[in-house]
Write an enzyme that holds these catalytic residues in place. Structure first.
Site, PDB file in Angstrom:
ATOM      1  N   HIS A 154       0.847  -1.212   0.000  1.00  0.00           N
ATOM      2  CA  HIS A 154       0.000   0.000   0.000  1.00  0.00           C
ATOM      3  C   HIS A 154       0.880   1.259   0.000  1.00  0.00           C
ATOM      4  CE1 HIS A 154      -2.723  -2.881   2.295  1.00  0.00           C
ATOM      5  NE2 HIS A 154      -3.473  -2.524   1.275  1.00  0.00           N
ATOM      6  N   SER A 176      -2.419  -8.090   3.277  1.00  0.00           N
ATOM      7  CA  SER A 176      -2.922  -7.952   4.656  1.00  0.00           C
ATOM      8  C   SER A 176      -3.282  -9.325   5.212  1.00  0.00           C
ATOM      9  CB  SER A 176      -4.157  -7.057   4.683  1.00  0.00           C
ATOM     10  OG  SER A 176      -3.850  -5.813   4.101  1.00  0.00           O
TER      11      SER A 176
END
Ligand code: PAF
Length: 276
Positions: A34, A183
């Protein structure tokens, strides 16, 4: 960094005249993947907006919505340190109030590959991303190539619906052993973490075979599947597609990309690689 959790406030932001706005949509629990999108946006745009929203509409009934990892405070600190201008974290009730009826579907592309085992997933993704685009009003949107099907579907949506923005795909960020950052990697215990390496290994093997002249997709898919299974991963799919259209490629050429998904324990992981 300005923190915004109201839809109206986000939509009413008046950006300085002539500013190029870069947008990074996320579901939080941020990692280096990210943050590389944030860096790309900051490099190319005057203002960077990041959204954090765990979108219930893209999770199936038996998927991990309830357990999806979250740590808003940590995310806000990371984004602040990285020089983000605005972080937008609306609630589900604001995004999908009672009486919500409108959905966006990119047909065909949404039902293959990951869409075949996650019915409705891409409809949820397209809907939320279009809503976020309408709230943030960016010129550029930065997305990771790890979710390659998602990237292709959103590009198709942007063209089909004449969205006035450019979608920038950014390279996959990997752990030192090759595992793509995600994640969901936090779900893996130590032995599963070893098995998870087999995804990038299978892709690397296919790439070196293709580069050495084995151009038959069926053979490369067979070898990659065998590798994943021999390491203890449960294969969802291994496919070789045209990277522009996601349509299957029987013979490898410059556009061929291998996409795969596999379960390690209960965790579903995805990865992909350009073959030539
Ligand atoms: O890739 C993701 O994290 C999500 O699918 C996205 C694009 C933020 C939409 O919820």
């Amino acid at each position: 960094m300005l923190q915004i959790n109201s839809l109206q406030e986000m939509q009413e932001i008046t950006y300085p005249t002539g500013s190029r706005i870069g947008f990074v949509p996320t579901m939080g629990y941020l990692h280096e993947g990210h943050l590389s999108l944030v860096d790309a946006s900051r490099k190319e745009c005057k203002i960077t907006v990041v959204s954090i929203f765990i979108n219930p509409a893209q999770f199936g009934p038996n998927e991990d919505l309830a357990s999806y990892p979250r740590d808003l405070e940590r995310d806000l600190n990371l984004l602040h340190e990285r020089g983000v201008d605005y972080v937008f974290f609306p609630s589900s009730g604001q995004m999908y109030p009672d009486g919500y009826h409108s959905w966006v579907e990119v047909e065909e592309l949404s039902n293959i590959l990951c869409g075949a085992s996650r019915p409705g997933h891409f409809r949820g993704v397209c809907t939320v991303v279009l809503k976020l685009i309408n709230l943030v009003r960016p010129h550029r949107m930065y997305m990771g190539e790890k979710d390659y099907q998602q990237l292709t579907i959103l590009r198709t949506m942007a063209v089909d619906l004449n969205l006035p923005l450019r979608i920038v795909g950014c390279p996959i960020v990997r752990e030192p052993d090759g595992l793509a950052k995600s994640s969901r990697n936090v779900y893996l215990d130590q032995s599963q973490r070893q098995i998870a390496r087999s995804l990038s290994e299978a892709l690397q093997m296919a790439q070196s075979q293709a580069r050495s002249g084995i151009l038959d997709s069926a053979e490369l898919i067979r070898q990659a599947t065998e590798h994943l299974q021999s390491r203890g991963a449960r294969v969802d799919y291994v496919s070789i597609v045209d990277s522009r259209t996601l349509m299957p490629h029987a013979q490898i050429d410059e556009y061929s990309r291998m996409l795969l998904a596999a379960y390690v324990g209960k965790t579903r992981l995805i990865d992909n690689l350009q073959l030539l």
